[in-house]
Design an enzyme around this catalytic site. Structure first.
Site, PDB file in Angstrom:
ATOM      1  N   ASP A   1       0.839  -1.118  -0.045  1.00 37.42           N
ATOM      2  CA  ASP A   1       0.113   0.043   0.028  1.00 37.42           C
ATOM      3  C   ASP A   1       0.889   1.353   0.045  1.00 37.42           C
ATOM      4  O   ASP A   1       2.051   1.197   0.094  1.00 37.42           O
ATOM      5  CB  ASP A   1      -0.630  -0.080   1.250  1.00 37.42           C
ATOM      6  CG  ASP A   1      -1.906   0.892   1.266  1.00 37.42           C
ATOM      7  OD1 ASP A   1      -2.457   1.607   0.111  1.00 37.42           O
ATOM      8  OD2 ASP A   1      -2.383   1.397   2.383  1.00 37.42           O
TER       9      ASP A   1
ATOM     10  N   GLU B   1       2.587   5.060  -4.062  1.00 36.51           N
ATOM     11  CA  GLU B   1       2.855   6.106  -5.194  1.00 36.51           C
ATOM     12  C   GLU B   1       4.107   6.614  -5.244  1.00 36.51           C
ATOM     13  O   GLU B   1       4.362   7.094  -6.419  1.00 36.51           O
ATOM     14  CB  GLU B   1       1.305   6.815  -4.946  1.00 36.51           C
ATOM     15  CG  GLU B   1       0.066   6.451  -5.240  1.00 36.51           C
ATOM     16  CD  GLU B   1      -0.261   5.487  -4.144  1.00 36.51           C
ATOM     17  OE1 GLU B   1       0.289   5.778  -2.813  1.00 36.51           O
ATOM     18  OE2 GLU B   1      -0.849   4.427  -4.345  1.00 36.51           O
TER      19      GLU B   1
ATOM     20  N   ASP C   1      -8.875   3.791  -2.456  1.00 35.18           N
ATOM     21  CA  ASP C   1     -10.050   4.243  -1.495  1.00 35.18           C
ATOM     22  C   ASP C   1     -11.265   4.836  -2.175  1.00 35.18           C
ATOM     23  O   ASP C   1     -11.537   6.075  -2.018  1.00 35.18           O
ATOM     24  CB  ASP C   1      -9.183   5.186  -0.530  1.00 35.18           C
ATOM     25  CG  ASP C   1      -8.026   4.469   0.162  1.00 35.18           C
ATOM     26  OD1 ASP C   1      -7.905   3.383   0.370  1.00 35.18           O
ATOM     27  OD2 ASP C   1      -7.396   5.427   0.834  1.00 35.18           O
TER      28      ASP C   1
HETATM   29  C1  GLC Z   1      -4.792   3.311   2.618  1.00 34.89           C
HETATM   30  C2  GLC Z   1      -5.352   2.020   1.749  1.00 34.89           C
HETATM   31  C3  GLC Z   1      -6.489   1.419   2.342  1.00 34.89           C
HETATM   32  C4  GLC Z   1      -5.646   1.191   3.885  1.00 34.89           C
HETATM   33  C5  GLC Z   1      -5.388   2.226   4.489  1.00 34.89           C
HETATM   34  C6  GLC Z   1      -4.808   2.035   6.051  1.00 34.89           C
HETATM   35  O1  GLC Z   1      -5.790   4.314   2.608  1.00 34.89           O
HETATM   36  O2  GLC Z   1      -5.771   2.828   0.773  1.00 34.89           O
HETATM   37  O3  GLC Z   1      -6.822   0.157   1.914  1.00 34.89           O
HETATM   38  O4  GLC Z   1      -6.928   0.302   4.692  1.00 34.89           O
HETATM   39  O5  GLC Z   1      -4.345   2.889   3.895  1.00 34.89           O
HETATM   40  O6  GLC Z   1      -3.604   0.832   5.890  1.00 34.89           O
END
Ligand code: GLC
Length: 811
Positions: A421, A424, A496
């Protein structure tokens, strides 16, 4: 020909350099255009054309793919790409033709014609139908701040031309009339039409007059695409740096284009079978008791599920590769117990490493000099979940190896998948790294301007390659960011999103778009990540999720929990029914995956891909097919009573009552909450497993084959293997290739087997649907069988050895 450009004079030397610095002329900074072609040099499959100052290199990559590069001052940048998969290509022949007006390079399918007077480049097919051509010669502008050039290409957009692709844009499927930026961005609760989002996929498909082609602009700098937004009749793409370097990919069918693009940039390898089951995620399930409670609920409510995710709270203060021992005192035991109950554990990992002298990952990376640095050698520091962080430079192969090895403990603990995650990369406050951050770029060096768009892909690559080395199983990874080719290393989710009906529709469109952009293993956060769905929205999202290659429900920590049972018994029953459907069609989904892996066909296919000649289809985005045979129309509106579903030409069966429908028109179907419109192509062989609570729960004793009668010949196939491991690379798989064909008195099903794998079950049970005559006889490999029945619905039922060659059903 004049020989003005010194770089084209030496017959054998192609000059390249890593960084362009030799600006020799002091000219005003304006856009510079290629001038008339004055030099041509041929080296094998490469054609160098110059105008006295600049050089363009045209490479025949394959019979259907032509590459174009431009060097404004005649010197090309070092040829290196993170996007390409480096597979082999076939070139049957190359012919050239030159006259006073043009130079032409031809393969057996494409002509690339360069008009000498203006350096316009055009592509046409064998019949010399123009498919794609420049509106202006390629151009550039010097970048005085950073060096190098802004590079531009502007092509004609035909009046009726449609455009598709570019990965994950949250907008209409047909992107004509829009402009986009590729610069991966953390976009929490993104809005419709917001741009850019997380992924950077510089690949689009043009479709005009029933002919389609693709264009892959392999440049990792911030880049832009304009599909007739600024000028109605022009398509432009440009980038803030790097080389103007693109691949023209010939069709004429969209399927050919996607297949060839997948050949260029790679495909997702076969995932473990469990990864195609239902996944339950939340930010976050903790402590262990909560995780166990979720698992218990799935099993006691008999809702199938294969994976439970642990979000950032499993870590100790959000330090990657650590566990919060208060919440998870013995993770190895917990994972083992979950596994015994059929659950795989997937854990999240982020690129931000907490600055903490007592934290082994930080210490190691610091000692080894693996963190990214700013231009003046300061470390790149920014705040993410753990607080102040530094970030490994995943563009350094040594860092990737180190990162991959960090998963050793996870693998030993039994963790089954890694969720990548914030790659980017996301930095709180700043958004991402400032552009002066330096990167290794696999030894080619570059600033964040050049590395930003591939940073996330290199992180998940490191994760994937590490897991592959550490375990004897197929890695399962999921990533938020990625560049073209990320599919070689990971599945993706759309990020998200929001619990709204608009987002449900976007999820359908975005997954189709990702799929035709090379990223087949994709899904959206079922239910919407932020906000609160009601039971109806959640249930409709589960229905859509059944027909997404990756089926994962996820939600943000500040929203009420949402598992399939969260909205009351009525919704729970429908969610269960649909998750069960997912498990029943798993062998079909697995087979569609094989088709993606083997041939590069996308798993989700928009209607336009089935019938690209029909202009109305260019704007259809609600219905799509999952694999080749199942067409679905997910319901994107509340209280929807009915929908008009377009069925491409041919015959279709409506899944819910098996009625036969003639395609080539729309069909109105009623859509109470428990109905998602599903159609099967006539002639389909749909393999089915019994419902299991998780993949591999028990050995199957027979494979059920649902066969949908067709009055013409249709091919189908079913793929099986061990569900994990790499046996399939050594022929240890089974591909059943079926050909069915019927007429008024008979229906034949023949089977050809490929591969050395033999499943443990002995028989296939046939359910033949839609036979239009009264069945008198059934012959298997020429022998009449005495036992066959008609069930209540009138379907023909019989059992037969799994290795049969041919079945004849006669009146
Ligand atoms: C980011 C991710 C999401 C995750 C969050 C906490 O917003 O896109 O899927 O739950 O981080 O890790």
């Amino acid at each position: 020909m004049d020989k003005i450009n010194p770089h084209l004079e030496d017959e054998n030397e192609i000059l390249e350099q890593e960084i362009k610095t030799n600006v020799t002329e002091i000219t005003p900074i304006t856009k510079q255009y290629l001038q008339a072609v004055s030099q041509i040099k041929v080296l094998g499959n490469q054609f160098f054309l110059g105008d006295g100052r600049s050089t363009v290199c045209i490479t025949v990559v394959s019979d259907e793919i032509i590459r174009v590069r431009m060097a404004p001052q005649g010197i090309f940048l070092v040829d290196f790409s993170y996007g390409l998969s480096n597979e082999e290509f076939r070139i049957s022949r190359i012919d050239t033709h030159e006259d006073d007006l043009e130079y032409r390079i031809s393969t057996n399918t494409v002509n690339c014609t360069i008009t000498k007077s203006n350096f316009h480049i055009a592509f046409s097919d064998r019949d010399d139908v123009r498919i794609n051509e420049d509106e202006y010669p390629m151009h550039w502008e010097e970048n005085t701040d950073f060096g190098g050039y802004y590079v531009y290409c502007t092509k004609k957009a035909e009046p009726e031309e449609s455009f598709f692709g570019l990965g994950d844009k949250p907008t209409e499927f047909n992107i004509r009339g829009k402009r986009f930026t590729l610069w991966g961005t953390d976009t929490y609760a993104f809005a419709k039409d917001q741009d850019p989002l997380y992924r950077n996929i510089p690949f689009y498909i043009g479709l005009n007059n029933g002919i389609s082609y693709g264009l892959f602009f392999d440049n990792t700098f911030k880049s832009y695409f304009d599909f007739g937004f600024q000028e109605k009749n022009q398509v432009s793409f440009w980038a803030d740096g790097g080389e103007l370097n693109y691949y023209y990919i010939h069709g004429p069918h969209m399927m050919d284009v996607v297949k060839r693009y997948s050949h260029l940039t790679g495909r997702h390898p076969m995932p473990p079978m469990w990864a195609l089951g239902y996944h339950q995620c939340r930010w976050s399930y903790f402590p262990e008791k909560k995780v166990k409670e979720i698992a218990f609920n799935f099993r006691s409510k008999k809702i199938p599920c294969d994976a439970i995710y642990l979000d950032i709270d499993y870590m100790d203060g959000y330090r990657c590769f650590t566990w919060n021992k208060r919440y998870f005192p013995d993770p190895k035991r917990m994972i083992r117990e979950l596994k015994a109950d059929g659950f795989q554990t997937v854990v999240i990992i982020d690129p931000g490493i907490k600055v903490d002298e007592n934290y082994f990952v930080y210490k190691e990376a610091k000692e080894k000099n693996y963190f990214c640095r700013r231009c003046d050698d300061y470390f790149m520091e920014g705040h993410v979940w753990p607080g102040r962080c530094q970030f490994p430079d995943f563009t350094n192969p040594e860092v990737r190896d180190w990162w991959g090895d960090l998963f050793k403990e996870c693998v030993e603990m039994g963790v089954a998948g890694i969720w990548n995650d914030m790659n980017e990369p996301a930095v709180f406050g700043l958004g991402t790294f400032p552009s002066d951050v330096r990167h290794n770029y696999d030894g080619k060096r570059g600033s964040h301007r050049k590395a930003h768009n591939i940073y996330g892909m290199q992180m998940v690559r490191a994760t994937y390659e590490g897991l592959k080395k550490l375990q004897n199983k197929r890695p399962f990874t999921i990533t938020r960011s990625g560049y073209s080719g990320v599919q070689r290393y990971s599945s993706v989710w759309t990020g998200d999103n929001v619990a709204s009906w608009e987002h449900l529709r976007l999820a359908g469109t975005m997954c189709q778009r990702l799929s035709i952009s090379g990223i087949s293993f994709c899904g959206s956060d079922i239910g919407g990540f932020t906000g609160e769905p009601d039971g109806e929205l959640f249930t409709r999202w589960i229905q859509l999720g059944v027909f997404a290659p990756l089926m994962r429900a996820h939600s943000a920590g500040d929203t009420p929990e949402r598992e399939p049972w969260s909205f009351g018994l009525e919704f729970e029953a429908i969610c269960r029914q649909y998750i069960e459907l997912r498990y029943r069609i798993l062998p079909y989904i697995y087979s569609s995956f094989w088709e993606h892996f083997k041939y590069g066909f996308p798993i989700l296919r928009p209607v336009v891909m089935h019938e690209q000649g029909n202009k109305e289809n260019h704007f259809r985005q609600d219905e799509f097919t999952f694999g080749d045979k199942i067409l679905v129309y997910p319901i994107y509106e509340p209280e929807c009573k009915s929908v008009d579903v377009y069925l491409p030409k041919g015959e279709w069966y409506y899944y819910w009552d098996n009625r036969l429908i003639e395609g080539g028109k729309t069909e109105n179907v009623l859509t109470p909450l428990d109905i998602l419109p599903i159609f099967l192509k006539a002639g389909t062989v749909l393999p089915e497993y019994p419902v299991m609570q998780y993949t591999g729960e028990f050995e199957i004793h027979e494979l059920l084959l649902n066969i949908y009668y067709a009055s013409y010949s249709v091919n189908s196939f079913v793929y099986e293997d061990q569900g994990d491991g790499y046996g399939y690379e050594n022929n240890f798989y089974l591909e059943r290739k079926f050909l069915v064909s019927g007429n008024e008195h008979s229906f034949e099903i023949s089977q050809n087997l490929e591969g050395a794998y033999s499943p443990r079950y002995e028989n296939c049970r046939f359910k033949v649907i839609g036979v239009p005559f009264k069945v008198g006889k059934v012959l298997i490999d020429g022998w009449e069988i005495s036992q066959f029945d008609l069930n209540e619905a009138g379907n023909l039922i019989f059992v037969c050895d799994k290795n049969f060659r041919s079945i004849e059903i006669l009146s």
